[in-house]
Design a protein around this motif. Structure first.
Motif, PDB file in Angstrom:
ATOM      1  N   LEU A  56       0.831  -1.201   0.000  1.00  0.00           N
ATOM      2  CA  LEU A  56       0.000   0.000   0.000  1.00  0.00           C
ATOM      3  C   LEU A  56       0.867   1.254   0.000  1.00  0.00           C
ATOM      4  CD1 LEU A  56      -2.918   1.116   0.163  1.00  0.00           C
ATOM      5  CD2 LEU A  56      -2.670   1.075   2.655  1.00  0.00           C
ATOM      6  N   TYR A  57       1.886   1.270   0.838  1.00  0.00           N
ATOM      7  CA  TYR A  57       2.818   2.401   0.896  1.00  0.00           C
ATOM      8  C   TYR A  57       3.451   2.633  -0.476  1.00  0.00           C
ATOM      9  CZ  TYR A  57       6.747   5.279   2.566  1.00  0.00           C
ATOM     10  OH  TYR A  57       7.657   6.293   2.768  1.00  0.00           O
ATOM     11  N   PHE A  58       3.890   1.558  -1.114  1.00  0.00           N
ATOM     12  CA  PHE A  58       4.580   1.666  -2.393  1.00  0.00           C
ATOM     13  C   PHE A  58       3.682   2.300  -3.452  1.00  0.00           C
ATOM     14  CE2 PHE A  58       6.140  -0.076  -6.451  1.00  0.00           C
ATOM     15  CZ  PHE A  58       7.453   0.371  -6.397  1.00  0.00           C
ATOM     16  N   VAL A  59       2.422   1.885  -3.509  1.00  0.00           N
ATOM     17  CA  VAL A  59       1.545   2.444  -4.540  1.00  0.00           C
ATOM     18  C   VAL A  59       1.221   3.915  -4.249  1.00  0.00           C
ATOM     19  CG1 VAL A  59      -0.735   1.771  -3.632  1.00  0.00           C
ATOM     20  CG2 VAL A  59      -0.360   1.893  -6.095  1.00  0.00           C
ATOM     21  N   VAL A  63       2.025   7.187  -6.733  1.00  0.00           N
ATOM     22  CA  VAL A  63       1.079   8.266  -7.038  1.00  0.00           C
ATOM     23  C   VAL A  63       1.719   9.617  -6.732  1.00  0.00           C
ATOM     24  CG1 VAL A  63      -1.137   9.311  -6.401  1.00  0.00           C
ATOM     25  CG2 VAL A  63      -0.963   6.833  -6.657  1.00  0.00           C
ATOM     26  N   TYR A  64       2.421   9.682  -5.627  1.00  0.00           N
ATOM     27  CA  TYR A  64       3.031  10.928  -5.150  1.00  0.00           C
ATOM     28  C   TYR A  64       4.213  11.365  -6.016  1.00  0.00           C
ATOM     29  CZ  TYR A  64       5.204  14.032  -1.641  1.00  0.00           C
ATOM     30  OH  TYR A  64       5.756  15.089  -0.962  1.00  0.00           O
ATOM     31  N   ILE A  65       5.102  10.455  -6.315  1.00  0.00           N
ATOM     32  CA  ILE A  65       6.329  10.806  -7.029  1.00  0.00           C
ATOM     33  C   ILE A  65       6.107  10.932  -8.536  1.00  0.00           C
ATOM     34  CG2 ILE A  65       8.663  10.032  -7.611  1.00  0.00           C
ATOM     35  CD1 ILE A  65       8.823   8.729  -4.893  1.00  0.00           C
ATOM     36  N   PHE A  66       5.192  10.144  -9.075  1.00  0.00           N
ATOM     37  CA  PHE A  66       4.959  10.128 -10.523  1.00  0.00           C
ATOM     38  C   PHE A  66       3.514  10.510 -10.842  1.00  0.00           C
ATOM     39  CE2 PHE A  66       8.225   6.829  -9.677  1.00  0.00           C
ATOM     40  CZ  PHE A  66       9.293   7.464 -10.301  1.00  0.00           C
ATOM     41  N   PRO A  67       3.158  11.781 -10.693  1.00  0.00           N
ATOM     42  CA  PRO A  67       1.772  12.194 -10.926  1.00  0.00           C
ATOM     43  C   PRO A  67       1.299  11.953 -12.364  1.00  0.00           C
ATOM     44  CG  PRO A  67       3.190  14.106 -10.606  1.00  0.00           C
ATOM     45  CD  PRO A  67       4.008  12.899 -10.300  1.00  0.00           C
ATOM     46  N   GLU A  99      -7.239   6.647   3.102  1.00  0.00           N
ATOM     47  CA  GLU A  99      -8.094   6.854   1.922  1.00  0.00           C
ATOM     48  C   GLU A  99      -8.496   8.319   1.801  1.00  0.00           C
ATOM     49  OE1 GLU A  99     -11.881   4.736  -0.219  1.00  0.00           O
ATOM     50  OE2 GLU A  99     -11.886   4.790   1.979  1.00  0.00           O
ATOM     51  N   ARG A 100      -8.890   8.919   2.911  1.00  0.00           N
ATOM     52  CA  ARG A 100      -9.279  10.333   2.896  1.00  0.00           C
ATOM     53  C   ARG A 100      -8.112  11.213   2.470  1.00  0.00           C
ATOM     54  NH1 ARG A 100      -8.783  14.805   5.355  1.00  0.00           N
ATOM     55  NH2 ARG A 100      -7.455  14.041   7.013  1.00  0.00           N
ATOM     56  N   LEU A 101      -6.927  10.937   3.002  1.00  0.00           N
ATOM     57  CA  LEU A 101      -5.741  11.730   2.658  1.00  0.00           C
ATOM     58  C   LEU A 101      -5.390  11.598   1.185  1.00  0.00           C
ATOM     59  CD1 LEU A 101      -3.606  10.973   5.834  1.00  0.00           C
ATOM     60  CD2 LEU A 101      -4.505  13.216   5.167  1.00  0.00           C
ATOM     61  N   VAL A 102      -5.474  10.392   0.652  1.00  0.00           N
ATOM     62  CA  VAL A 102      -5.182  10.193  -0.773  1.00  0.00           C
ATOM     63  C   VAL A 102      -6.220  10.912  -1.630  1.00  0.00           C
ATOM     64  CG1 VAL A 102      -5.073   8.462  -2.626  1.00  0.00           C
ATOM     65  CG2 VAL A 102      -3.836   8.083  -0.482  1.00  0.00           C
TER      66      VAL A 102
END
Length: 141
Positions: A56-59, A63-67, A99-102
């Motif tokens: 989960l952290y990796f995905v 998302v964060y590093i490669f928008p 989930e809310r933060l994402v």
């Protein structure tokens, strides 16, 4: 107010997809605008994934590093989040918050919360824990 980074000798940081490294001495620099960043010790490599929480952290990290690949990685996030909910019903509140933060694009805080779910606590992730005695602040509002 700018965010101050202090990098240890030979430490790396990813800022908006670019890898920046320190030389053989410690160094500091400042970010004066909004940027996506992760220190080398916060980056989880794919070969380090040994549990659903790290998956989960990796995905979220992707998302964060490669928008530019965000749509595909957000679909992966939804699937892995469901797997994590099944595997870790004891973490339902944390998973709801992640989930809310994402959904609100606060990926850095989502990563920080996800790290706390790693088996053995936040420091068990082979240097993925933040704040090892340096003076940098949490950049997320």
């Amino acid at each position: 107010m700018p965010l101050k980074f202090v990098l240890r000798p030979n430490e790396k940081v990813i800022i908006n997809g670019a890898v920046i490294g320190a030389g053989d001495r410690p160094g500091s620099f400042f970010l004066y605008n909004t940027a996506n960043f992760l220190r080398g010790r916060e980056v989880l490599k794919e070969e380090q994934i040994d549990c659903i929480e790290k998956k989960l952290y990796f995905v979220i990290q992707l998302v964060y590093i490669f928008p530019e690949d965000g749509t595909l990685n957000l679909q992966r996030f939804a699937s892995i989040l469901n797997e994590t909910r099944e595997a870790r019903p004891d973490c339902a509140k944390d998973l709801d918050e992640i989930e809310r933060l994402v959904e609100s694009r606060n990926y850095y805080r989502a990563l920080k919360l996800c790290r706390k779910m790693f088996r053995g606590g936040p420091d068990s992730a082979d240097e993925t824990a933040r704040g090892s005695g340096d003076s940098s602040a949490d950049p997320a509002p």
